[in-house]
Design a protein around this motif. Structure first.
Motif, PDB file in Angstrom:
ATOM      1  N   VAL A  86     -10.389  16.652 -11.488  1.00 49.10           N
ATOM      2  CA  VAL A  86      -9.151  16.138 -12.117  1.00 49.10           C
ATOM      3  C   VAL A  86      -9.397  14.678 -12.519  1.00 49.10           C
ATOM      4  N   PRO A  87      -8.635  14.185 -13.488  1.00 50.31           N
ATOM      5  CA  PRO A  87      -8.924  12.819 -13.956  1.00 50.31           C
ATOM      6  C   PRO A  87      -8.602  11.744 -12.932  1.00 50.31           C
ATOM      7  N   CYS A  88      -7.624  12.010 -12.022  1.00 49.75           N
ATOM      8  CA  CYS A  88      -7.223  10.932 -11.093  1.00 49.75           C
ATOM      9  C   CYS A  88      -6.535  11.573  -9.895  1.00 49.75           C
ATOM     10  N   ASN A 133      -6.389   0.034  -5.593  1.00 47.38           N
ATOM     11  CA  ASN A 133      -6.664  -1.247  -6.259  1.00 47.38           C
ATOM     12  C   ASN A 133      -7.848  -1.151  -7.222  1.00 47.38           C
ATOM     13  N   ASP A 134      -8.663  -0.069  -7.079  1.00 52.97           N
ATOM     14  CA  ASP A 134      -9.765   0.062  -8.051  1.00 52.97           C
ATOM     15  C   ASP A 134      -9.492   1.214  -9.009  1.00 52.97           C
ATOM     16  N   GLY A 184      -3.893  10.778  -8.792  1.00 58.57           N
ATOM     17  CA  GLY A 184      -2.481  10.887  -9.174  1.00 58.57           C
ATOM     18  C   GLY A 184      -2.182  12.279  -9.705  1.00 58.57           C
ATOM     19  N   ARG A 185      -3.221  12.930 -10.279  1.00 57.98           N
ATOM     20  CA  ARG A 185      -2.991  14.257 -10.887  1.00 57.98           C
ATOM     21  C   ARG A 185      -2.955  15.355  -9.818  1.00 57.98           C
ATOM     22  N   ILE A 186      -3.420  15.009  -8.582  1.00 55.10           N
ATOM     23  CA  ILE A 186      -3.557  16.066  -7.562  1.00 55.10           C
ATOM     24  C   ILE A 186      -2.171  16.416  -7.028  1.00 55.10           C
ATOM     25  N   HIS A 219      -8.865   3.431 -11.943  1.00 57.29           N
ATOM     26  CA  HIS A 219      -9.115   3.203 -13.372  1.00 57.29           C
ATOM     27  C   HIS A 219      -7.797   3.290 -14.131  1.00 57.29           C
ATOM     28  N   TYR A 220      -6.841   4.021 -13.574  1.00 59.72           N
ATOM     29  CA  TYR A 220      -5.526   4.151 -14.224  1.00 59.72           C
ATOM     30  C   TYR A 220      -4.509   3.273 -13.496  1.00 59.72           C
ATOM     31  N   THR A 221      -4.984   2.212 -12.829  1.00 60.41           N
ATOM     32  CA  THR A 221      -4.149   1.212 -12.166  1.00 60.41           C
ATOM     33  C   THR A 221      -3.478   1.718 -10.899  1.00 60.41           C
ATOM     34  N   SER A 222      -2.659   2.766 -10.979  1.00 60.67           N
ATOM     35  CA  SER A 222      -1.837   3.025  -9.772  1.00 60.67           C
ATOM     36  C   SER A 222      -1.841   4.503  -9.408  1.00 60.67           C
ATOM     37  N   GLY A 223      -2.750   5.282 -10.001  1.00 57.72           N
ATOM     38  CA  GLY A 223      -2.732   6.718  -9.683  1.00 57.72           C
ATOM     39  C   GLY A 223      -2.890   6.935  -8.187  1.00 57.72           C
ATOM     40  N   TYR A 264      -2.277   4.915  -5.738  1.00 64.46           N
ATOM     41  CA  TYR A 264      -1.167   4.410  -4.905  1.00 64.46           C
ATOM     42  C   TYR A 264      -0.119   5.511  -4.760  1.00 64.46           C
ATOM     43  N   HIS A 265       0.196   6.141  -5.897  1.00 65.17           N
ATOM     44  CA  HIS A 265       1.194   7.246  -5.827  1.00 65.17           C
ATOM     45  C   HIS A 265       0.643   8.383  -4.972  1.00 65.17           C
TER      46      HIS A 265
END
Lengths: 663, 110, 337, 266, 287
Positions: free
Chosen positions: B6-8, B36-37, B10-12, B39-43, B45-46
């Motif tokens: 998956v790309p991030c 914090n690293d 966040g997508r899971i 690539h999509y800024t906050s994926g 964190y969510h």
């Protein structure tokens, strides 16, 4: 039922060594929906791609799975090939048999079976792929270069000469960076100022380049081709247009005893100052921390003296927001200070200096006008010890890497010292000499043979002061580890090259990844050294890793070429991997319930409100809509949406579900 | 171990983890770039918040969370990823097949 | 009356023993953490004592909530189909109320309407129902208004009515007789007892035939929407109802194997009649509530000349928002066309 | 209770509202939701300890919205639900006349901000019974909890009463109804029930107003409210956020803090 | 202030004056010393060369005794002792699997809750009190010599700056002395060679003495018995090596502070030195 082709690649030995590709190709014939399954030694090669294209046409395939290396490597290659063969490029997926299978497993039946399983997962995915078309996004043909050193200047000039507008942002009052502080440069010993200043002037006068010195990047929004960059123009406390750079204020400023950063603390400067004589722009800046007016409210000598009364004491910082299409990071490096060395006295000995301080001593525009004078008492040093690898290649100092440029400038420093003090004795303590550039090793040999610089292979364990001398306690490992004690007048430490101050902060502002030392991370060390993982942001010079001037300038031109390439077409085609909120016919219109919980999940503010009107104009419902230009395709909103109303093209729920079903 | 790309993080979607268990997986690794690293800024964190709530819910439902590993591994940390995967596969192999969960998959059908 | 006997508590225990020896599973209402639900029992003592009814109906025995119809595996190039054999254990349903016993008839009407449902029939053949007359009823019960009664024997193979020291046992069908044949001596010749005196008093609430004839004329009436204003469209009423037969076929498959499952469905669900186009003939809850009433009180009589409701009141008790069917029917009956 | 009926009557008669939604006597000792649209139907309204259902479930229904402005007798749980629905943009200010009932006292509110202030006065307290059950659950070990929920959920028949009675489950097309792909199996077998209740709990985490209606609505008495209330308490513990207290959306899972503390991610 | 006290063998043997001066000074500063009951040898420099488990068990027993005696913080004036205690404590923290074996060996439970401090840390805490109570300021130029075990290995000891420590210098300033800028604060004095290779001690310690005097030091101040014995006991060999008579005395920090507080030199054990501490204040005290 779809007609899918599977192309298994040996990838030379990378896959073929542990996976029986012929068997895998055979096994894939049985997967429902697969009508053509072959293997080939190098699928990514020209014949490999042509073979695939012919198969697509011949078997009227509508989906392709290339089982080879990581999609990050050749997905674009195979998608382009599939596109040229007449099917939608996004109907081509890659199964990673290399990193996910052959490289991590031994040769054997299970490995081959796993390879077939991995392919089956992607075949199921392809069955649910939709033809997608790249998104056209307008490109702002203006570049921004952050960092005005030699790297930044070169990038700006190349882009400007490529016919595009450039904004060059520099934190300090003048462009020039560390190179402007150097005396001569290796290996040709030509004077640093002489080769740099013309470039600085060219950059300042170039019609396409806008200089923003004494400014810092505060905030970056948007994405490739459409960045919105907010720059803080720090107040110089004078009106740049009125100031002619006559320098009267500098001469008359009574407050002269401020430690001069440009001269690395060896010289002093006035409160209103220009970093160095050849500064571009040649406009002074008031140092509000030390200026008497800002401390006591009195003085104002500069205001009185200024012929064009350009001084503006109450001038405020100014925030400027610019539309930028691409950003190049060229923020350079910093040197580890001498106080980081307990074994050499925590920096309390004045005559132990670092490389940059030596450059200032050797530089004609330096505090001693190029005459060798040691900082403590100004006497000409008779014996100078240069210590290479001070801090570098030293895990205890947190810098395990080699700083690359110190061997060369240490040899240069020793040579310069001998040229200036013929009777002087120069010693260099080194571990290994790394002079791998063109004419580099010859340069070091010249220092040893012609200028009789004594190279001692060993480390210096301790330096202490005794009777005005610096007792350097080292060892000579080539002479059986004999302790060597040298009574030196001055010691120059070739300290480690580190990432510049606040580089991590800048990286986070630009969403660029960085390594544990604060250097920016390139997209791929070998194949994409001047790009970052964040589309539209490029790298040049020592901000990415320790780098000398020739490499920095070469990388700068590389980065500039990337930017000019990006600006070469009218629109930017972007991967259609973006999220979409579903739409249906009336009366349902969409399964989205308009709770807008997804809006919080989107870092790119790509989710907008769309009002569905009845013919009467009355708003029936407010639904979420995703702006394909802003969406970067991370999919966070897709997973956050409760009713699964949003789906991510390329990684849709159906595709991932199908993959899961065959795991 | 099989991979779902998956790309991030966040997508899971936690339903993917449930589907993996439903299809008979004995262990699941959920991984992505460090906070914090992203690539999509906050994926991530969510994702982290989602995982915190999801983990507690699964524990309340009695799912054996030793079988589900959450970890931050960046693309640059190849060695660490290999070590993590080996560690987790050994750990899950030691726990044996997740029969407790498997029994539920066939249950309740006349 | 068919042959009626007396069955003492003692002999009922004996009957249980012989049924078990005959290899039959006995299901009866049991106490489970404060709720009464069907469970397997060995002896009468395990049967719940003074309960009104189970929450869920006994239809589960013949028409389970999830049932595998067929399964298949997909091998390269071919599909192997496997029909599922219905798991039909010989079962005796003991202690079921007359209304629920009668309900099997309504199920049977649909499952054998024209296509003979193999699964339902297989289970019904193995099933014997020993009904137990009601000695008490509550506000939700209205069996007497739909042609049933607290001691009505329809649907029971044997109907027991509690009397002094045991039960009055009426053997109504061959299956009932077969059971009696297992242990004939347990059944003492009974002295005719007036069941009505013992059975609970359930007042007739409305004139059902009049309602049934009145319904077609009030299809567009507002009463249904008003009544359904508080209905939240869940499936509780349909799933506890002994006569609800609607089911949904679900295919659960992955590329290697799959199975086709039949599971309960409810006309109350918002998506029950949602078309693929997005159109939904029964868009609003009022229409769905009306459908529930018409199906049981208008279409059933029209097609099977029997009612689709046995007045057991389970739906009223299970409804989260207390949709009282009897009350609503009375209200509907009172509406002037 | 008279005050509420009196105020409702005034609103109805002045035509300010088209209907009054309150409680009425039901079958036996039950209480049922009651829509009074003419003055005559008002006298059926009752208000006592037995009235516990969260009436907010009706305010998002198309049929109720078609009625026009409705006055709602709102217990604290209903107030919180309405505020959360406003935060999730399902209700606009002024579309409801909220008759807030707090242990006898009646207060009329008509805007999200007024509701937010009103709710801020009293702390939200989890009732003792649920708190005890949650504690019992917490005390069990993983095996026991699994057995407990498997036994309970095996009785679930997916009648969706728990979903449909919940004011926060207003989505027309719920994930359960999504069949491309069929994330959660429709059949109410073992895995179908487990995944349904897991996803429902996740959807309510940070949005549940802890009214307990889902537990009450379950015809077979499965304590499903423990799952959602437990998840809501977890969100409160982890992120300090509670549903139904803010007019502006304050949902833990749609935002983040860079230093969210957790101890299990390696 | 109540603190555990572990003298160790050298403070009762070759460096009795360190023990006497420490007790005297701390008593004057109102610190109650609670000696660890039935303490044993800390393993000093031999144990950890010969047997790893022994080198942990010995200090662990001391710490366990301290725990049983309700001591939460323990002072081990000798640098070697505090070094051994610290490394044993950390070894058990890092490798808990060793604990059962150690507890069996020492026959008592070990929690590892005791905090180990050296003499400089304790005096540093009382610095204000010391400067207040200083009646006879020690107006001398002094060279502060820390040696090795007080500051090395930094990972274990984690005390002051390993290359250029300042804590003793500050203490000396507090009592009126002027520490000289001296690069050999942590150079090796020859340590255990004091017994086997006195020639090396003479060379190494000689360099220290020579440089200290050259920088004008009237006394070399130490905080470790081993350093003191090399600088004091071996002075004859030093002078012979340097071919020059050096009379600069080596004193313990506790003695300097004691003098500053006006305590009786005899109580500070000044009379036990081989190199006489011949300052005016101590007139009449002669070994």
């Amino acid at each position: 039922m779809s007609r899918i082709g599977v192309f298994t690649c040996h990838c030379g030995e990378n896959i073929g060594a542990t996976v029986d590709c012929v068997k895998v190709a055979e096994m894939c014939k049985d997967i429902p929906g697969v009508v053509h399954s072959v293997e080939y030694k190098y699928m990514c090669s020209d014949p490999g791609q042509r073979q695939m294209q012919e198969a697509i046409k011949e078997h009227k395939l509508d989906g392709v799975v290339v089982a080879a290396c990581s999609p990050r490597m050749h997905e674009p290659t195979f998608r382009r090939a599939a596109g040229d063969a007449g099917i939608n490029p996004y109907m081509c997926e890659m199964a990673n048999l290399r990193e996910h299978c052959s490289w991590v497993h031994e040769k054997g039946e299970a490995t081959t079976q796993k390879a077939a399983d991995l392919i089956r997962v992607l075949v199921e995915k392809v069955k649910h792929n939709e033809p997608l078309h790249p998104i056209k996004v307008p490109v702002t043909r203006t570049a921004m270069v952050i960092g005005g050193g030699v790297g930044g200047i070169q990038v700006a000039l190349d882009i400007a000469n490529g016919g595009h507008k450039v904004v060059l942002v520099e934190k300090s009052p003048s462009i020039g960076g560390h190179m402007s502080q150097l005396s001569e440069t290796f290996p040709t010993l030509d004077c640093s100022q002489c080769i740099l200043t013309p470039r600085m002037v060219e950059a300042a006068q170039h019609p396409n380049i806008t200089l923003m010195t004494y400014s810092e990047v505060e905030k970056v929004d948007g994405f490739i081709g459409n960045f919105k960059v907010t720059v803080r123009k720090k107040a110089r406390k004078l009106d740049e247009h009125l100031c002619t750079g006559c320098g009267l204020c500098i001469q008359k400023c009574p407050n002269k005893k401020i430690s001069d950063e440009f001269n690395e603390g060896l010289g002093t400067r006035t409160a209103i100052y220009v970093p160095f004589p050849q500064a571009v722009p040649n406009k002074p800046v008031i140092d509000t921390l030390n200026c008497t007016y800002y401390k006591t409210g009195k003085c104002k000598v500069c205001e009185k003296m200024c012929p064009t009364n350009a001084i503006r004491f109450d001038q405020e910082d100014e925030l400027v927001t610019l539309d930028i299409g691409a950003i190049v990071l060229a923020t350079g490096f910093k040197l580890m200070k001498t106080d980081a060395f307990p074994e050499y006295g925590y920096g309390k000995h004045k005559d132990i200096i670092d490389g940059m301080q030596f450059e200032r001593l050797a530089s004609a525009s330096g505090p001693t006008s190029g005459v060798m004078k040691r900082p403590s008492d100004g006497r000409s040093p008779e014996t100078v010890v240069f210590i290479a690898c001070s801090g570098s290649r030293d895990r205890a100092k947190g810098v395990p890497y080699c700083s690359k440029i110190c061997c060369m400038y240490t040899a240069k420093h020793a040579m310069l010292y001998k040229h200036k003090v013929h009777s002087g004795k120069a010693y260099v303590f080194y571990m290994d000499i790394r002079a791998a550039g063109k004419d580099y090793d010859e340069f070091v040999r010249r220092a040893i043979e012609e200028d009789e610089v004594k190279y001692i292979r060993g480390r210096v364990s301790k330096i202490y002061e005794e009777d005005g001398k610096l007792i350097v306690m080292g060892a000579d490992t080539l002479m059986g580890g004999e302790p060597v004690v040298i009574k030196a007048d001055m010691v120059v430490l070739a300290t480690a090259v580190q990432s510049n101050d606040r580089s991590e902060e800048l990286a986070q502002t630009l969403h660029v990844s960085y390594d544990s030392y604060g250097f920016f991370a390139e997209a791929h060390p070998k194949l994409r050294p001047v790009e970052t993982n964040t589309a539209g942001i490029f790298l040049a010079g020592a901000c990415q890793a320790p780098r000398d001037i020739p490499e920095t300038v070469a990388q700068a031109s590389g980065a500039a070429a990337k930017v000019v390439g990006l600006f070469s077409n009218e629109e930017l085609t972007r991967e259609p991997i973006v999220a979409v909120v579903n739409r249906q016919a009336a009366p349902v219109y969409s399964t989205c319930v308009g709770c807008f919980i997804c809006q919080g999940a989107c870092p790119y503010q790509a989710i907008e409100q769309e009002e569905i009107m009845a013919r009467s104009g009355e708003v029936i419902m407010t639904l979420a809509r995703i702006n394909p230009g802003l969406c970067q395709g991370c999919g966070t909103c897709v997973a956050t949406c409760r009713t699964k109303a949003i789906d991510l093209q390329g990684f849709s729920n159906e595709q991932l579900y199908a993959e899961l079903m065959t795991l | 171990m099989r991979v779902l790309r998956v790309p991030c993080t966040g997508r899971i979607d936690y339903m993917m983890v449930l589907k993996a268990l439903h299809k008979g997986a004995d262990g699941v690794i959920v991984s992505g770039c460090h906070p914090n690293d992203c690539h999509y800024t906050s994926g991530n964190y969510h994702a982290r918040r989602r995982w915190m709530v999801f983990k507690k819910m699964m524990e309340v439902m009695g799912v054996d969370m030793r079988r589900i590993t959450f970890s931050w591994v960046s693309a640059a940390e190849g060695a660490r990823w290999a070590q993590l995967v080996n560690e987790v596969t050994d750990q899950v192999r030691a726990l044996g097949p997740y029969t407790e969960f498997r029994q539920v998959i066939g249950a309740g059908i006349e | 009356m068919a042959n009626t006997y007396n069955l003492s508590h003692e002999s009922l225990k004996g009957l249980f023993g012989s049924l078990r020896r005959d290899g039959r599973r006995i299901l009866a209402p049991v106490d489970a953490a404060g709720r009464v639900e069907l469970g397997e029992v060995e002896a009468p003592s395990q049967v719940a004592a003074d309960y009104l009814q189970t929450i869920l109906s006994a239809k589960e025995v013949a028409f389970p909530k999830v049932e595998r119809l067929l399964s298949y595996t997909i091998a390269p190039g071919r599909v192997d189909l496997k029909d599922a054999e219905p798991r039909a254990l010989p079962t005796v349903l003991f202690g079921v109320r007359p209304c629920e016993a009668k309900a099997f008839g309504a199920l049977d009407a649909v499952f054998n309407w024209d296509y003979r449902d193999k699964f339902f029939n297989a289970r019904m053949e193995q099933l014997a129902v020993i009904g137990l007359s009601c000695t008490k009823a509550d506000e939700a019960c209205f069996c007497t208004s739909v042609g049933g009664g607290p001691a009505d024997a329809t649907g029971s193979d044997i109907l027991l009515t509690p009397i002094e020291g045991g039960y009055l046992a009426e053997v109504c069908t061959e299956k009932g007789a077969a059971i009696r044949a297992l242990a004939p001596d347990l059944f003492r010749p009974g002295n005719g007892v007036d069941k009505a005196a013992i059975a609970a008093k359930v007042q007739q609430a409305f004139d059902q035939p009049a309602l049934t004839s009145q319904l077609p004329g009030m299809f567009e009436n507002e009463v249904w929407a008003d009544q359904a204003l508080r209905c939240i469209g869940c499936g509780a009423c349909a799933f506890v109802c002994p006569t609800c037969v609607c089911f949904d076929i679900q295919e659960e498959a992955d590329p290697k194997k799959g199975e086709r499952l039949r599971c309960w469905d409810s006309c109350g669900f918002h998506q029950f009649t949602l078309h693929a186009s997005g159109h939904n003939p029964r868009e609003v809850q009022g229409a769905r509530w009306r459908q529930r009433v018409y199906h049981k009180f208008s279409y059933y009589p029209e097609r099977y000349d029997m009612l689709g409701c046995v007045g057991c009141g389970k739906c009223t008790r299970a409804c989260p928002v207390d949709m009282n069917l009897k009350e609503h029917l009375i209200e509907a009956a009172g509406v002037k066309a | 209770m008279e005050a509420v009926i009196q105020r409702a009557k005034e609103l109805l008669e002045q035509g300010e509202v088209k209907a009054v939604l309150g409680y009425a006597k039901g079958t036996g000792s039950a209480r049922r939701p009651h829509f009074a649209r003419q003055a005559g139907q008002l006298d059926k309204l009752v208000m006592d300890e037995a009235c516990v259902q969260n009436l907010a479930v009706y305010v998002t229904k198309h049929e109720v919205k078609k009625l026009g402005k409705v006055a709602v007798v709102a217990l604290p749980v209903t107030q919180r639900a309405i505020l959360q629905l406003m935060a999730e943009r399902q209700l606009r200010d002024g579309s409801l006349a909220i008759l807030a009932v707090d242990d006898g006292a009646v207060k009329e509110l008509d805007s999200a901000s007024a509701l937010e202030e009103h709710l801020a006065l009293k702390a939200q307290v989890l009732n003792a019974k649920d708190k005890a059950s949650l504690a019992d659950l917490e005390a069990m070990d993983q095996g026991q909890r699994w057995a407990y929920w498997q036994k309970e959920l095996s009785r679930c028949m997916k009648c969706y009463a728990c979903r449909n009675t919940c004011p926060m489950c207003y989505c027309d097309h719920c994930t359960m109804d999504c069949n491309r792909p069929q994330w959660v199996p429709v059949a109410s077998h073992g895995i179908g029930n487990l995944e349904y209740h897991m996803v429902r709990t996740m959807h309510l985490a940070g949005r549940c107003v802890e009214c307990g209606d889902c537990g009450r609505a379950c015809p077979v008495g499965i304590p499903v409210h423990l799952l959602t209330i437990g998840a809501e308490e977890t969100v409160h513990e982890l992120f300090g956020q509670r549903a139904g207290h803010k007019a502006k959306l304050d949902y833990a899972l749609s935002t983040f803090k860079t230093d969210d503390k957790e101890s299990f991610i390696r | 202030m109540r603190i555990g006290y572990y003298p160790g063998c050298s403070l009762l043997g070759s460096s009795r004056e360190f023990d006497e001066s420490a007790r005297a000074v701390l008593k004057a500063l109102g610190v109650e010393l609670v000696e660890v009951p039935d303490w044993n040898c800390c393993g000093a420099s031999s144990a950890h060369i010969l047997n790893h488990e022994l080198s942990i068990a010995l200090p662990a027993r001391i710490l366990a005794l301290a725990e049983q005696a309700g001591i939460s913080e323990i002072l081990a004036p000798c640098a070697a002792c505090s070094n051994r205690l610290l490394s044993a404590q950390q070894e058990l923290e890092k490798h808990p699997e060793l604990l059962p074996g150690i507890e069996k060996a020492i026959g008592m439970p070990y929690k590892g809750s005791v905090k180990i401090v050296n003499i400089l840390e304790v005096l540093d805490r009382l610095k204000v009190l010391i400067s207040v109570l200083t009646t006879a300021p020690f107006r001398k130029k002094v060279a502060s010599y820390y040696g090795c075990l007080l500051v090395r290995p930094p990972r274990v000891v984690n005390f002051d700056r390993p290359e250029d420590p300042q804590s003793m210098d500050l203490l000396l300033k507090a009592v009126g002395a002027t520490p000289v800028e001296w690069p050999f604060k942590t150079e090796c004095c020859g340590a255990a060679f004091s017994v086997t290779r006195t020639d090396i001690v003479a060379k190494l310690s000689g360099k220290l003495v020579q440089d200290a005097v050259k920088r004008g030091a009237d006394a070399i101040v130490v905080a470790c018995p081993m350093c003191h014995s090399n600088l004091d006991l071996r002075r004859a060999e030093i002078n012979e090596y340097l071919q020059k008579e050096y009379a600069v005395p080596a004193m313990f920090i506790t003695q300097v502070v004691g003098l500053a507080l006006g305590l009786d030199p005899k109580a500070l054990g000044l009379h036990r030195h081989l190199v006489p501490v011949a300052f005016a204040e101590t007139a009449g005290v002669q070994s």
